[in-house]
Design a protein around this motif. Structure first.
Motif, PDB file in Angstrom:
ATOM      1  N   SER A 280       0.810  -1.201  -0.117  1.00  0.00           N
ATOM      2  CA  SER A 280      -0.149   0.126   0.018  1.00  0.00           C
ATOM      3  C   SER A 280       0.700   1.138  -0.016  1.00  0.00           C
ATOM      4  N   GLU A 281       1.944   1.242   0.781  1.00  0.00           N
ATOM      5  CA  GLU A 281       2.723   2.497   0.935  1.00  0.00           C
ATOM      6  C   GLU A 281       3.926   2.688  -0.065  1.00  0.00           C
ATOM      7  N   HIS A 282       4.523   1.439  -0.451  1.00  0.00           N
ATOM      8  CA  HIS A 282       5.604   1.500  -1.231  1.00  0.00           C
ATOM      9  C   HIS A 282       5.824   0.690  -2.517  1.00  0.00           C
ATOM     10  N   GLN A 283       4.445  -0.112  -2.774  1.00  0.00           N
ATOM     11  CA  GLN A 283       4.442  -1.034  -3.868  1.00  0.00           C
ATOM     12  C   GLN A 283       5.618  -2.194  -3.993  1.00  0.00           C
ATOM     13  N   GLN A 284       5.979  -2.349  -2.543  1.00  0.00           N
ATOM     14  CA  GLN A 284       7.121  -3.381  -2.613  1.00  0.00           C
ATOM     15  C   GLN A 284       7.067  -4.597  -3.538  1.00  0.00           C
ATOM     16  N   ILE A 285       5.738  -5.168  -3.237  1.00  0.00           N
ATOM     17  CA  ILE A 285       5.692  -6.598  -3.967  1.00  0.00           C
ATOM     18  C   ILE A 285       5.516  -6.399  -5.354  1.00  0.00           C
ATOM     19  N   SER A 286       4.701  -5.605  -5.928  1.00  0.00           N
ATOM     20  CA  SER A 286       4.450  -5.310  -7.384  1.00  0.00           C
ATOM     21  C   SER A 286       5.754  -4.874  -8.247  1.00  0.00           C
ATOM     22  N   HIS A 287       6.640  -4.231  -7.299  1.00  0.00           N
ATOM     23  CA  HIS A 287       7.840  -3.914  -8.051  1.00  0.00           C
ATOM     24  C   HIS A 287       8.918  -4.804  -8.234  1.00  0.00           C
ATOM     25  N   GLN A 288       8.729  -6.068  -7.550  1.00  0.00           N
ATOM     26  CA  GLN A 288       9.742  -7.151  -7.622  1.00  0.00           C
ATOM     27  C   GLN A 288       9.242  -7.843  -8.736  1.00  0.00           C
ATOM     28  N   THR A 289       9.481  -7.398  -9.955  1.00  0.00           N
ATOM     29  CA  THR A 289       8.875  -7.985 -11.282  1.00  0.00           C
ATOM     30  C   THR A 289       9.782  -9.425 -11.490  1.00  0.00           C
TER      31      THR A 289
END
Length: 618
Positions: A280-289
Motif C-alpha cells: 500500500s505504501e511502497h508498492q514493494q511486492i508489485s515492483h519485484q518483477t
C-alpha cells in the motif's frame, strides 16, 4: 566375418564398464554454499545419481565419467529454500477482490522461485488430497503437513467453517490425537491465541499433553503464538517451533533462556504482518518483477491495481515492526535458531513470493546475508529433523538447489534472481511453470471493475415477493449462534439465538445485498416499520468503500407494537475498529440487522423474535 581381436574386445569391455559406472549427471564449475562457514566453496563438480549428491570434487581434480555434463560457468549454488508456514487452501488474494487458485498453482509458484520444501500448517482434507495427487503426477515441492490444527472452543482455526481439533476438555485429546495420527502428519500444530486477552485458549495441561504425544511420535511440535506470555507457555509445553514470533512487544531474558534451553526454532513470519502495508505504501511486492512471472495476470490486477488500505490491526502491527526486528536480532545474537516461514495464503502473502518477502524482512531486521540463507535452508531442515539429507549441498544429501549468477552473500537480492532450480537432480522448466500458471484461471469475480450505481427506489423491500434476505451469524467464525427467517403475510420474521460469546463476541441476524450499488443521495435516510425484539439491535448500511466490516451503523430500540422509525443517514456511524471512510449515499450495497453480545458478557436475550413489515428510503 572377421573375428574380433583381443585388443578390440578389451576396448569394448572397458567402454561398457565405464558407462556402467558413469554418474547420471555432473555439474562442473559451481560454487557451493557452506552453511557452517557462511561462505561459498571454490569451483566444484557435483555428481548426482537418483536424485542425490553422490560425490563432490574440486574442479581442479580429474573428473569422473557422467552421462550428462553441465558447465555452470562459476554460478553460485544454494540449497533449495524452505517455507515452514504455508496454507495451500488459500491464494494470497485480498478480501476485497477474493480469488481462489488450486494447489497446482501454488506448487508451481514455489518451484519457480526455488522453494523446494513447504510446511502446510493448516489445510482441510480436500486440499491435502489434491496436493498428494499432484505429487504423484508432476514434480512438486516436498510437502510436510500438519493437516488439522488443535485449538480451543471458538479458538483460532474454528472461524473458517471447516474441521479443527477442538479440545473442550482434557479427555478429548486421546480421540483427537488418534484422528491426527491417522492422517500420517509430518508435524503437529496447536494454537495459543487470545486475541489481546479477549478469548480463552488451550490450557497449559492440554498444550503439554500435545507436546508429550508429539515427542513420542517424533513429530515436530509447532505452536501458533502472538504474545510474549504465550510464547513462554508454548516453550514450557514442549514446542519445537514457534509459528509466528513476538512482534508487538520486546522479548526478555527469560524468553531467550527458554528458547535456548529447549532448543526451539523461532519462525517470525514478518512478511504476513507487513506485506499489505508495504504494498500500500511502497508498492514493494508489485515492483519485484523478477518474482511475478508465476503470478496470474488477473490476480496481479486484483492485488495491485487498487490496493485497499490495510485494516487498523495490520497498520498497528506495521507501526510496531521495530519490536519484531529487534527481537530477531536479540535472538540471533543469543544463538537461537531462526527459520523462514511466510504464512502464504493470507492477503498479499503469495505462495513462493511470500518466502522471498520474508527473506527481505529478515534483511531489514538486520540479519547478515549468510544468516538469512541458513534460516531459509539448513535451519528449516533442522527444525523438521531432516537435516541429515536436506538443507545443504553435501555428499549423501538431496540434490535440491538453485543456481545464481550473483553471490547472495554480497547482495541478498541475488536470491530473487534465479537462473535454474534443481529438484532431486532434475532441472525444473521454470518457463513452463510460469506459462502454466497464466493458464490456470483464478476463480472469482472481475476485480476493481467500475460498477455504476443505480438510482435507488424508495422501497427497498415491502415483502410482497420472495425473501431476498440472508441469515448471518457467528457460526461462520466457530460460534454457536443461529438465525431463522420466515416470510409470511408480507412480514419477515427474524428469529435469532445467541450462543456463548467467542473472542469476537456472539451475533446473529439478517442481511440483504444489492445486485448493484444504490445511489440514494436523493434521500435523507432509511425508514422501517417493525415490531418485536426483546433487546436493542443494530441496523447497518453496507457501503462500497467499507472493506473491513466497520459498517455505518445505528442502534435501534425494541418495540412491542408496530412502529415506523426514520433514521437519517447522518446518524449512522462507524464503530471505529476499522478504517474511517467518508460517508456517501451514492454507493450503498446492502443492509444488515444484527443482535449481538460482546466477549465476556452473557447474551442479553438468548432467543429473540423480530418482525419487519417494510424498509426503504425517505
Amino acid at each position: 566375418m572377421a573375428t574380433p581381436t583381443i585388443k578390440a574386445l578389451s576396448a569394448v569391455i572397458f567402454a561398457l564398464s565405464s558407462n556402467a559406472m558413469a554418474t547420471e549427471l555432473r555439474i562442473d564449475n559451481v560454487k557451493l554454499y557452506q552453511p557452517a562457514e557462511q561462505m561459498f566453496s571454490a569451483p566444484t563438480s557435483i555428481y548426482i545419481e537418483h536424485g542425490n549428491i553422490v560425490k563432490l570434487l574440486p574442479s581442479t581434480h580429474k573428473q569422473k565419467v557422467a552421462d550428462h555434463v553441465i558447465d555452470a560457468k562459476g554460478q553460485f549454488a544454494v540449497a533449495g529454500l524452505m517455507d515452514l508456514h504455508v496454507h495451500l487452501g488459500s491464494s494470497g488474494s485480498n478480501y476485497t477482490n477474493f480469488q481462489y487458485l488450486p494447489v497446482e498453482a501454488h506448487f508451481n509458484a514455489n518451484l519457480y522461485l526455488g522453494v523446494t520444501d513447504i510446511v502446510d500448517l493448516f489445510s482441510f482434507d480436500n486440499v491435502l488430497t489434491e496436493a498428494k495427487q499432484l505429487q504423484q503426477t508432476q514434480t512438486s515441492p516436498n510437502l510436510f503437513y500438519a493437516g488439522t490444527l488443535f485449538t480451543n472452543p471458538g479458538g483460532h482455526g474454528t472461524q473458517f467453517g471447516g474441521k479443527a481439533y477442538v479440545i473442550n476438555q482434557d479427555s478429548d485429546i486421546e480421540a483427537l490425537w488418534q484422528q491426527h495420527l491417522a492422517t500420517n502428519p509430518h508435524v503437529t500444530k496447536a494454537v495459543i491465541e487470545s486475541f489481546g486477552g479477549m478469548g480463552n485458549t488451550l490450557t497449559d495441561t492440554q498444550l503439554a499433553e500435545l507436546g508429550k504425544r508429539s515427542k513420542a511420535a517424533n513429530l515436530p511440535y509447532f505452536v501458533h503464538v502472538s504474545t510474549l506470555a504465550d510464547g513462554k507457555r508454548a516453550i514450557k509445553a514442549g514446542a519445537s517451533a514457534l509459528a509466528h514470533g513476538i512482534n508487538g512487544e520486546d522479548i526478555d531474558a527469560e524468553f531467550i533462556e527458554l528458547m535456548l534451553s529447549h532448543n526451539v526454532t523461532y519462525i517470525p513470519t514478518l512478511a504476513v504482518y507487513h506485506n499489505h502495508a508495504s504494498e500500500s505504501e511502497h508498492q514493494q511486492i508489485s515492483h519485484q518483477t523478477e518474482l511475478l512471472p508465476v503470478l496470474h495476470k488477473k490476480l496481479q490486477g486484483c492485488l495491485f491495481d487498487k490496493v485497499p488500505e490495510p485494516n487498523v490491526w495490520f497498520k498497528t502491527m506495521w507501526q510496531k515492526r521495530a519490536h519484531a526486528y529487534q527481537n530477531i536480532v536479540k535472538l540471533h545474537k543469543a544463538g537461537v535458531t531462526i527459520a523462514t516461514g511466510s504464512d502464504a495464503g493470507n492477503p498479499y502473502t503469495l505462495h513462493g513470493i511470500g518466502l522471498h518477502n520474508e527473506i527481505d524482512a529478515l534483511a531489514m531486521a538486520g540479519l547478515a546475508n549468510g544468516e538469512i540463507i541458513n534460516a531459509a535452508t539448513i535451519n528449516g531442515a533442522t527444525t523438521l529433523a531432516v537435516d541429515d539429507k536436506q538443507g545443504q549441498l553435501a555428499q549423501g544429501y538431496k540434490a535440491n538447489f538453485i543456481l545464481l549468477n550473483e553471490n547472495p552473500l554480497q547482495n541478498i537480492n541475488a536470491l530473487h534472481h534465479i537462473n535454474a532450480v534443481y529438484k532431486e537432480g532434475v532441472k525444473i522448466n521454470r518457463e513452463q511453470l510460469a506459462e502454466r500458471n497464466q493458464i490456470i484461471q483464478p476463480v472469482g469475480q472481475e476485480c476493481n471493475a467500475n460498477i455504476t450505481s443505480q438510482t435507488a427506489q424508495a422501497v427497498i423491500d415491502n415483502f410482497n415477493d420472495k425473501n431476498q434476505w440472508l441469515t448471518v451469524s457467528d457460526s461462520a467464525m466457530g460460534g454457536g449462534s443461529a438465525t431463522e427467517l420466515v416470510l409470511k403475510d408480507k412480514v419477515l420474521t427474524v428469529k435469532t439465538s445467541l450462543g456463548k460469546p467467542t473472542h469476537f463476541g456472539a451475533w446473529a441476524g439478517t442481511e440483504i445485498r444489492f445486485k448493484q450499488p444504490n445511489d440514494a443521495s436523493n434521500f435523507d435516510g432509511v425508514a422501517l416499520t417493525y415490531k418485536g425484539s426483546k433487546a436493542p439491535f443494530t441496523l447497518s448500511i453496507y457501503h462500497s468503500e467499507v472493506q473491513d466490516w466497520d459498517h455505518f451503523s445505528k442502534m435501534l430500540p425494541a418495540s412491542e407494537d408496530w412502529t415506523t422509525v426514520k433514521v437519517p443517514f447522518s446518524e449512522f456511524k462507524q464503530f471505529g475498529f476499522g478504517n474511517k471512510v467518508q460517508w456517501s449515499a451514492k454507493s450503498i450495497t446492502g443492509l444488515n440487522f444484527v443482535w449481538r453480545s460482546m466477549p465476556g458478557t452473557p447474551p442479553p436475550v438468548p432467543n429473540n423474535e423480530f418482525h419487519l413489515k417494510s424498509i426503504g428510503y425517505f
